[in-house]
Design an enzyme around this catalytic site. Structure first.
Site, PDB file in Angstrom:
ATOM      1  N   PRO A  88      13.132  21.020 -25.138  1.00 22.50           N
ATOM      2  CG  PRO A  88      14.399  19.455 -26.322  1.00 22.50           C
ATOM      3  CD  PRO A  88      13.721  19.671 -25.007  1.00 22.50           C
ATOM      4  CD  GLU A 115      14.685   9.841 -28.041  1.00 24.87           C
ATOM      5  OE1 GLU A 115      14.562  10.567 -29.042  1.00 24.87           O
ATOM      6  OE2 GLU A 115      15.787   9.459 -27.589  1.00 24.87           O
ATOM      7  NE  ARG A 153      18.364  38.637 -11.484  1.00 24.26           N
ATOM      8  CZ  ARG A 153      18.343  39.869 -11.997  1.00 24.26           C
ATOM      9  NH1 ARG A 153      17.394  40.188 -12.877  1.00 24.26           N
ATOM     10  NH2 ARG A 153      19.238  40.758 -11.653  1.00 24.26           N
ATOM     11  CG  ASP A 168      18.594  43.192 -14.756  1.00 22.29           C
ATOM     12  OD1 ASP A 168      19.537  43.866 -14.315  1.00 22.29           O
ATOM     13  OD2 ASP A 168      17.970  42.357 -14.078  1.00 22.29           O
TER      14      ASP A 168
END
Length: 243
Positions: A88, A115, A153, A168
């Site tokens: 993150p 953690e 893809r 896209d």
């Protein structure tokens, strides 16, 4: 062929995703080879321990450096692929990053739990840290699946049409225009007349305007650095007056 190797504490999580849809077809076409290894297999101890308490105290457990280094070294040998840490704290994943990674011949994904990671993994092993958003998941597996799907893809021959991904959302810098299919009328809801006209020039103009409109309404931040043409600027000015 691109080689993608994933290191995870829960390798079974990938079987369904890698065995279906576009990722399955991509492997069958020989565009990509997907492999998943259990980090515990590289623990070096009989208890298969891969985590430990953090120095200095604190809540949670931290992934040890030895298993990660051993796993990457066993997988890559003398090669030096991109080694991606799902985290993150990493760089926010974008379509541009997917296009960049799609140019590589080999990628290794590290998926942690607990953690966090021993900092030496970040500093001396990985080449990229990637986050799929400003939120925290239980582990890196779901994030890795997302990135891998987005990258695979884009590989040549994977999608049915060679240029399917070009229009896209985010690939052009704008959100994609609306799509319609048969029937032309459904419960009183009509397909826009221009799409039934057969006039390709007008259809392209409609799609461009709808793409600009959708981006302006939903993601105006994307327009801040988009190289608008004079024609597009005029359309946006008209749109602002109408809304």
């Amino acid at each position: 062929m691109m080689n993608i190797h994933v290191l995870s504490l829960f390798p079974d999580m990938f079987s369904g995703v890698f065995g279906a849809s576009i990722l399955k077809k991509a492997q069958e076409k020989g565009a990509v080879k997907l492999e998943v290894s259990d980090i515990r297999a590289f623990s070096g101890n009989k208890h298969k321990q891969v985590d430990d308490y953090p120095y200095g105290g604190g809540a949670g457990m931290v992934l040890k450096p030895e298993p990660m280094f051993s796993a990457v070294e066993a997988i890559t040998a003398d090669r030096k692929p991109r080694i991606i840490l799902m985290c993150p704290q990493g760089e926010r994943f974008t379509q541009k990053k997917a296009e960049e990674l799609a140019q590589e011949s080999e990628l290794v994904f590290l998926c942690g739990h607990y953690e966090g990671y021993d900092e030496r993994i970040r500093e001396h092993l990985v080449t990229d840290e990637i986050s799929i958003g400003d939120f925290v998941l239980t582990g890196g597996e779901l994030g890795a699946m997302t990135v891998i799907d987005s990258v695979v893809r884009l590989l040549p021959g994977v999608l049915g049409q060679a240029d399917s991904h070009i229009q896209d959302s985010f690939s052009t810098g704008l959100l994609e225009h609306p799509h319609y299919t048969r029937p032309a009328e459904f419960r009183g809801m009509q397909v826009p007349e221009v799409l039934l006209s057969g006039n390709h020039a007008k259809i392209e103009q409609w799609r461009e305007e709808q793409s600009l409109k959708r981006t302006f309404e939903r993601r105006p931040d994307l327009l801040e650095h988009y190289p608008l043409t004079d024609k597009q600027k005029l359309y946006l000015e008209k749109l602002k007056k109408e809304l």
